[in-house]
Design a protein around this motif. Structure first.
Motif, PDB file in Angstrom:
ATOM      1  N   THR A   1      14.055  -1.456  -8.578  1.00 46.40           N
ATOM      2  CA  THR A   1      14.628  -2.359  -9.585  1.00 46.40           C
ATOM      3  C   THR A   1      15.986  -1.857 -10.044  1.00 46.40           C
ATOM      4  OG1 THR A   1      12.410  -2.967 -10.328  1.00 46.40           O
ATOM      5  CG2 THR A   1      14.252  -3.459 -11.808  1.00 46.40           C
ATOM      6  N   ALA A   2      16.098  -0.551 -10.281  1.00 45.70           N
ATOM      7  CA  ALA A   2      17.374   0.007 -10.732  1.00 45.70           C
ATOM      8  C   ALA A   2      18.442  -0.140  -9.656  1.00 45.70           C
ATOM      9  CB  ALA A   2      17.190   1.472 -11.107  1.00 45.70           C
ATOM     10  N   ALA A   3      18.061   0.121  -8.403  1.00 47.81           N
ATOM     11  CA  ALA A   3      19.027  -0.026  -7.313  1.00 47.81           C
ATOM     12  C   ALA A   3      19.459  -1.477  -7.151  1.00 47.81           C
ATOM     13  CB  ALA A   3      18.419   0.497  -6.013  1.00 47.81           C
ATOM     14  N   ALA A   4      18.500  -2.397  -7.269  1.00 48.27           N
ATOM     15  CA  ALA A   4      18.822  -3.817  -7.120  1.00 48.27           C
ATOM     16  C   ALA A   4      19.738  -4.291  -8.234  1.00 48.27           C
ATOM     17  CB  ALA A   4      17.537  -4.629  -7.093  1.00 48.27           C
ATOM     18  N   GLN A   5      19.500  -3.823  -9.457  1.00 47.14           N
ATOM     19  CA  GLN A   5      20.350  -4.232 -10.587  1.00 47.14           C
ATOM     20  C   GLN A   5      21.782  -3.748 -10.405  1.00 47.14           C
ATOM     21  OE1 GLN A   5      18.268  -2.651 -13.993  1.00 47.14           O
ATOM     22  NE2 GLN A   5      16.922  -4.450 -14.177  1.00 47.14           N
ATOM     23  N   ASN A   6      21.950  -2.584  -9.812  1.00 50.15           N
ATOM     24  CA  ASN A   6      23.299  -2.053  -9.601  1.00 50.15           C
ATOM     25  C   ASN A   6      24.110  -2.928  -8.650  1.00 50.15           C
ATOM     26  OD1 ASN A   6      25.246   0.419  -9.742  1.00 50.15           O
ATOM     27  ND2 ASN A   6      24.991   0.036  -7.561  1.00 50.15           N
ATOM     28  N   PHE A   7      23.421  -3.522  -7.655  1.00 52.69           N
ATOM     29  CA  PHE A   7      24.133  -4.340  -6.666  1.00 52.69           C
ATOM     30  C   PHE A   7      23.984  -5.836  -6.921  1.00 52.69           C
ATOM     31  CE2 PHE A   7      23.485  -0.303  -4.485  1.00 52.69           C
ATOM     32  CZ  PHE A   7      24.746  -0.078  -3.951  1.00 52.69           C
ATOM     33  N   GLY A   8      23.271  -6.202  -7.980  1.00 49.54           N
ATOM     34  CA  GLY A   8      23.136  -7.617  -8.311  1.00 49.54           C
ATOM     35  C   GLY A   8      22.312  -8.409  -7.324  1.00 49.54           C
ATOM     36  N   VAL A   9      21.278  -7.771  -6.777  1.00 45.11           N
ATOM     37  CA  VAL A   9      20.397  -8.447  -5.818  1.00 45.11           C
ATOM     38  C   VAL A   9      18.959  -8.288  -6.286  1.00 45.11           C
ATOM     39  CG1 VAL A   9      21.969  -8.100  -3.876  1.00 45.11           C
ATOM     40  CG2 VAL A   9      20.223  -6.383  -4.365  1.00 45.11           C
ATOM     41  N   TRP A  10      18.044  -8.954  -5.576  1.00 45.38           N
ATOM     42  CA  TRP A  10      16.635  -8.830  -5.893  1.00 45.38           C
ATOM     43  C   TRP A  10      16.090  -7.508  -5.340  1.00 45.38           C
ATOM     44  CZ3 TRP A  10      14.478 -12.061  -9.249  1.00 45.38           C
ATOM     45  CH2 TRP A  10      15.027 -13.342  -9.394  1.00 45.38           C
ATOM     46  N   PRO A  11      15.087  -6.919  -5.997  1.00 49.12           N
ATOM     47  CA  PRO A  11      14.475  -5.688  -5.462  1.00 49.12           C
ATOM     48  C   PRO A  11      13.960  -5.864  -4.035  1.00 49.12           C
ATOM     49  CG  PRO A  11      13.769  -6.036  -7.729  1.00 49.12           C
ATOM     50  CD  PRO A  11      14.542  -7.263  -7.332  1.00 49.12           C
ATOM     51  N   ALA A  12      13.481  -7.079  -3.709  1.00 49.92           N
ATOM     52  CA  ALA A  12      12.987  -7.318  -2.352  1.00 49.92           C
ATOM     53  C   ALA A  12      14.100  -7.141  -1.318  1.00 49.92           C
ATOM     54  CB  ALA A  12      12.393  -8.713  -2.246  1.00 49.92           C
TER      55      ALA A  12
END
Length: 401
Positions: free
Chosen positions: A364-375
């Motif tokens: 979730t943290a990585a996805a938020q950094n790049f503005g994408v979904w965790p999936a």
């Protein structure tokens, strides 16, 4: 069966032709100037193939052997001929107008194959035979599952009111799971209908599991055979397998990407006459490969940023969705040809997940950094979806974290 007497012309140059069937193959031999020499029928067994090759070579030096159906009924003979060092060429189905003119028989088709053998191209090799078998099995499982699901729907439409009211509103896997656990009861009609629904639901579940297992095996085979093709954006196991089957294990026999585009039915066909200069869509080619390119185009239109930008520009230019998909399929065919004919290096992603876990960073943290979904991050780490730009940026971010 007819035959010709072999004389002192045994060292002349000759061409062979084979009209293949399930149990027999008819072999014809012609001279290098097209003269008919002999023809005979053989069985589709190892002994039959050996006898057929001996029959052809007895009439002279064999330049090439034309075979109709090198990937189907003629596959066995093709393997045998190649193992003996003969050049085998693929022969197209006889022209319909020519067939109406001269008629049809096994000797006629065999001589036509021998004549065509002087100019046709190289056949596919056997390196994708396993992929073809898995692909056909997986597709047949899907078709059988679809048929079972349709039968369930039709039965529920005409079922007694009590059954239709209880199960008719269910959809998808919920309906299948519940129907598979039924205990048929009631009067004869109710019990029979429930038994049929239970049987079909269990069939659906079994076919689903079978299809998933076949898809995993197919994915493994395709990835090993051509990792670059499998890693291309929007190319899944089924799509990659279809393109490999269409191109064959030796796609170098197609000299240009334009020939591959024509094979897939995405090359515009000239339709000019007089003062009219135009092109039309091709309705020929391998329609399964055409459908594979269509699915890739749809995936990229929905989730690939560069493709979506291209579509927006084309819409602004006044093109219709149908025209845009045609352009995309032509461009994708060019890209797929490069993947099929050259070695495409696939950047490694095996270090991404261990690196993230070592830094104690959640998806979730990585996805938020790049503005994408965790999936999106998850599929990237597992190699399910290829995105080289995101992978490089993700690795740099993890190393700097």
């Amino acid at each position: 069966m007819t035959s010709a007497v072999v004389d002192d012309t045994a060292e002349q140059d000759v061409f062979g032709g084979v009209d293949s069937h399930a149990d027999t193959l008819h072999v014809a031999v012609i001279s290098d100037n097209g003269g008919h020499l002999a023809d005979a029928e053989f069985t589709t067994t190892a002994a039959g193939y050996a006898a057929a090759l001996a029959f052809v070579t007895a009439h002279g030096h064999v330049i090439a052997i034309g075979v109709e159906g090198t990937s189907s009924y003629g596959a066995g003979f093709t393997r045998a001929a190649r193992s003996h060092g003969h050049q085998v060429v693929e022969v197209n189905r006889p022209d319909r107008a020519e067939r109406r003119r001269i008629g049809k028989s096994d000797p006629i088709d065999a001589y036509a194959a021998a004549l065509s053998g002087r100019a046709c191209g190289a056949p596919k090799d056997d390196t994708v035979a396993g992929i073809r078998a898995l692909h056909n099995a997986a597709r047949s499982a899907v078709k059988a599952r679809t048929a079972a699901l349709n039968q369930i729907g039709h039965i529920l439409i005409t079922a007694p009111d009590a059954i239709r009211a209880k199960y008719g509103h269910l959809k998808g896997t919920d309906r299948t799971d519940i129907l598979a656990r039924l205990r048929p009861c009631g009067d004869a009609v109710h019990a029979a209908v429930l038994a049929a629904l239970k049987s079909l639901a269990r069939r659906v579940k079994e076919l689903t599991a079978e299809h998933e297992a076949l898809t995993r095996a197919l994915d493994s085979e395709v990835t090993v055979h051509n990792p670059g093709l499998r890693a291309a954006y929007g190319v899944g196991p089924d799509t990659a397998a279809q393109l490999l089957v269409t191109a064959g294990g030796n796609p170098e026999r197609m000299r240009t990407e334009a020939s591959f585009a024509a094979l897939c039915g995405v090359a515009p066909v000239p339709a000019s006459s007089g003062r009219t200069n135009r092109h039309r869509l091709s309705r020929g080619g391998d329609r399964a490969a055409n459908a594979a390119l269509y699915r890739i185009a749809l995936v990229r239109m929905s989730s690939d940023s560069r493709t979506r930008e291209y579509v927006a520009r084309q819409i602004a230019a006044g093109r219709t969705k149908k025209e845009i998909i045609r352009l995309l399929k032509r461009a994708i065919a060019r890209e797929m040809f490069r993947c099929l004919t050259t070695t495409v290096t696939v950047p490694g992603i095996a270090d991404l997940r261990p690196l993230r876990q070592s830094k104690n960073i959640t998806l979730t943290a990585a996805a938020q950094n790049f503005g994408v979904w965790p999936a999106t991050i998850s599929t990237l780490e597992r190699g399910i979806r290829r995105d080289d730009d995101l992978a490089h940026a993700y690795r740099d971010w993890l190393q700097a974290a």
